[in-house]
Every structure is written in C-alpha cells, then in structure tokens.
Scaffold this motif. Sequence first.
Motif, PDB file in Angstrom:
ATOM      1  N   ASN A 175       0.826  -1.216   0.000  1.00 52.02           N
ATOM      2  CA  ASN A 175       0.000   0.000   0.000  1.00 52.02           C
ATOM      3  C   ASN A 175       0.858   1.264   0.000  1.00 52.02           C
ATOM      4  OD1 ASN A 175      -2.589  -1.334   0.130  1.00 52.02           O
ATOM      5  ND2 ASN A 175      -2.143  -1.786   2.278  1.00 52.02           N
ATOM      6  N   TRP A 209      -5.354  -9.588  -3.513  1.00 53.92           N
ATOM      7  CA  TRP A 209      -5.599  -8.350  -4.248  1.00 53.92           C
ATOM      8  C   TRP A 209      -6.970  -8.356  -4.919  1.00 53.92           C
ATOM      9  CZ3 TRP A 209      -6.758  -7.972  -9.403  1.00 53.92           C
ATOM     10  CH2 TRP A 209      -6.372  -9.012 -10.253  1.00 53.92           C
ATOM     11  N   THR A 210      -7.504  -7.166  -5.068  1.00 49.50           N
ATOM     12  CA  THR A 210      -8.762  -6.963  -5.784  1.00 49.50           C
ATOM     13  C   THR A 210      -8.558  -5.823  -6.771  1.00 49.50           C
ATOM     14  OG1 THR A 210      -9.582  -5.300  -4.230  1.00 49.50           O
ATOM     15  CG2 THR A 210     -10.095  -7.625  -3.726  1.00 49.50           C
ATOM     16  N   VAL A 211      -9.539  -5.610  -7.626  1.00 51.72           N
ATOM     17  CA  VAL A 211      -9.456  -4.492  -8.566  1.00 51.72           C
ATOM     18  C   VAL A 211      -9.302  -3.174  -7.815  1.00 51.72           C
ATOM     19  CG1 VAL A 211     -10.796  -3.159 -10.248  1.00 51.72           C
ATOM     20  CG2 VAL A 211     -10.637  -5.635 -10.462  1.00 51.72           C
ATOM     21  N   ASP A 212      -9.972  -3.043  -6.684  1.00 51.24           N
ATOM     22  CA  ASP A 212      -9.880  -1.796  -5.922  1.00 51.24           C
ATOM     23  C   ASP A 212      -8.482  -1.557  -5.362  1.00 51.24           C
ATOM     24  OD1 ASP A 212     -12.457  -1.017  -6.409  1.00 51.24           O
ATOM     25  OD2 ASP A 212     -13.277  -1.909  -4.580  1.00 51.24           O
ATOM     26  N   ALA A 213      -7.715  -2.631  -5.148  1.00 48.70           N
ATOM     27  CA  ALA A 213      -6.334  -2.462  -4.691  1.00 48.70           C
ATOM     28  C   ALA A 213      -5.456  -1.905  -5.806  1.00 48.70           C
ATOM     29  CB  ALA A 213      -5.779  -3.798  -4.203  1.00 48.70           C
ATOM     30  N   ARG A 215      -6.658  -0.048  -8.386  1.00 51.04           N
ATOM     31  CA  ARG A 215      -7.245   1.159  -8.972  1.00 51.04           C
ATOM     32  C   ARG A 215      -6.467   2.452  -8.686  1.00 51.04           C
ATOM     33  NH1 ARG A 215     -11.989   1.553 -11.213  1.00 51.04           N
ATOM     34  NH2 ARG A 215     -12.783  -0.346 -10.215  1.00 51.04           N
ATOM     35  N   PRO A 216      -6.058   2.743  -7.456  1.00 54.87           N
ATOM     36  CA  PRO A 216      -5.363   4.028  -7.224  1.00 54.87           C
ATOM     37  C   PRO A 216      -4.101   4.180  -8.060  1.00 54.87           C
ATOM     38  CG  PRO A 216      -5.974   2.997  -5.143  1.00 54.87           C
ATOM     39  CD  PRO A 216      -6.205   1.973  -6.207  1.00 54.87           C
ATOM     40  N   GLU A 219      -5.208   4.351 -12.017  1.00 53.06           N
ATOM     41  CA  GLU A 219      -5.902   5.602 -12.327  1.00 53.06           C
ATOM     42  C   GLU A 219      -4.972   6.809 -12.203  1.00 53.06           C
ATOM     43  OE1 GLU A 219      -9.534   5.841 -10.078  1.00 53.06           O
ATOM     44  OE2 GLU A 219     -10.562   4.439 -11.429  1.00 53.06           O
ATOM     45  N   ALA A 251      -9.255  -7.884 -15.047  1.00 52.80           N
ATOM     46  CA  ALA A 251      -9.074  -6.744 -14.142  1.00 52.80           C
ATOM     47  C   ALA A 251      -8.958  -5.443 -14.921  1.00 52.80           C
ATOM     48  CB  ALA A 251      -7.845  -6.957 -13.274  1.00 52.80           C
ATOM     49  N   LEU A 255     -11.212  -2.153 -14.513  1.00 52.04           N
ATOM     50  CA  LEU A 255     -10.631  -0.848 -14.222  1.00 52.04           C
ATOM     51  C   LEU A 255     -11.080   0.216 -15.218  1.00 52.04           C
ATOM     52  CD1 LEU A 255      -7.034  -2.085 -13.361  1.00 52.04           C
ATOM     53  CD2 LEU A 255      -8.528  -0.846 -11.774  1.00 52.04           C
ATOM     54  N   SER A 257     -14.005   0.269 -16.708  1.00 52.19           N
ATOM     55  CA  SER A 257     -15.455   0.415 -16.703  1.00 52.19           C
ATOM     56  C   SER A 257     -15.824   1.886 -16.497  1.00 52.19           C
ATOM     57  CB  SER A 257     -16.060  -0.429 -15.583  1.00 52.19           C
ATOM     58  OG  SER A 257     -17.453  -0.234 -15.509  1.00 52.19           O
TER      59      SER A 257
END
Length: 278
Positions: A175, A209-213, A215-216, A219, A251, A255, A257
């Motif tokens: 992180n 891990w997930t897509v939200d992990a 994403r930051p 993006e 993934a 991301l 979407s």
Amino acid sequence: MIVDTHLHIIDKEALRYPWLEGVPALNRTFSYEEYAREARRGGISDTLHMEVDVDPADIEPEIAYVERKSAEPGSLLRGKIAACRPEDSDFPAFLERQRANPFVKGFRRVLHVVPDDVSEDALFRENIRRVNGTGLTFDLCVLPRQIPKAIALADLAPGVQFVLDHCGTPDIKGNAEHPWREHLTEIAKRPNVAAKISGVVAYADPDRWTVDALRPYVEHTIRSFGWDRVVWGSDWPVCTLGGGLSTWIAATHALLSGTSVDEKAKLLSLNAKRMWSL
C-alpha cells in the motif's frame, strides 16, 4: 482487440536466463504457444516481445529466436523490444545492426538490477543520446525510488520515445504510494515519456488483491499521462505471480469500466499501433 506490448517468452533450452535461478516460480520454460492460446481467448490480436534479460551473449540470439517465431503461420508477434547494454563501448555498433532490422522496435535495459550509478555513467548517457532520431523506443524499468534517474534519461534524449514499464512498479502489496505518486506525476510532465499499464498484479498481494487495490495506481498513472500516452501490456509470464493473463485482462476491463470507447481503444491498441508503427 488488444495489443500486448509486453510479452516475455522463456525457452530454457534455447537461451540462458541467469536471473531465473532466484525466482523459482518463473524458472521454467514459458512458451509462445502457451501464451498465444490464452491470449487469443482474451482478445489479444497483436504482440510485442519484451526482452527477458538473457545472458548478454544471448541478446542477439534472442532477437533472432523471436523473429523466427513471428514468421510462423498465424503468429501474434509483430516486433521485438531488444535488450541492450548502453554502458558498453560496443553499443554504437549494436545499435546500427538493430536499426537495419525492422523487426526491432526498441530497446530496454532493466535498471533496478544494476547499481544506481550505471545510468549516470558518461558512456551510458552518450549511448542513450545515440538513440535520438532513430525512431526506436526505450523502455524504462525502474523502482519507484529510481524514477528520478529515469527522468534524467528522458531529459537527456528528448528525441527518444521512452516508455515507463508497469506504472513505475509501485509496491501495491505494501500500500505504498509515496514517493511513487509524486515521482510519477513528475516524469509524466515529459512529453517524450509514455506509461505502460502492465502486469501490476505481480506487485499486489498474490492471494488477496482486488481491482480496488490496483485502482489508485492505475488511475493515477492514466490521469498523469493522459489517454494519448498510455499503452497496455501483459507482462506474461510475470503476471502469473498475481493470477495470470486472463485474470489481468479481466481486471483491466473492470478498471476501464465507465471510460469511453475512444479512451479504451487508445489504451488497449491505438496508442501502441502509433508508437511502434504496427
């Protein structure tokens, strides 16, 4: 359809890869055929082969090996990003040989596996300047703390199209966003640098891990560089450390979407086709 700008082929019977001894999970042959079967199912239509840090004596044999694979019927391979050693005095002759081969689209020297001062050496920098005006790209594979060294190279050779691999290799598992975030913002100010949205699953927690992990990191990279300076890469088989090719493709679509059709097309294919004249 997707243009994959970052495929590795590992053939331990044909070439030597000293670094694999330290990575047991990748220390086997990963064939083009194994990749292509899954790639076609995922919508990949064109592929650039990325050098695999072979033994220096195998750099040009690797180019010839991949070019032979590209000549096979139905091959997805469209070009090669070749390994190089700008720190060596024979780089100018090597460069001229590769300029004569249209299959070679660019170069990479992995910098996080050598001392930090390698890229600061006068000969290294002189040879990077030689790539100016050739139309050949140069991939930058660095750790977040080394991004300032990548910035120095980009400023040194404004006529070279540089490509920052793997979103700058952020420590997603930890992180850790700093100093990666600030350094990425700074390198993106260089118009001759593009970013590769590639293989970041390998830097995330392989089990959680997930897509939200992701994403930051993805993006921020896209926002910093803009839709005209981002390309997509699988980093296969390194991506198998985080789930594999199909998982990374899925993934990526998640991301993206909510983005426009034009934005997706630029990232997934159009920018790569323009940058490497595919």
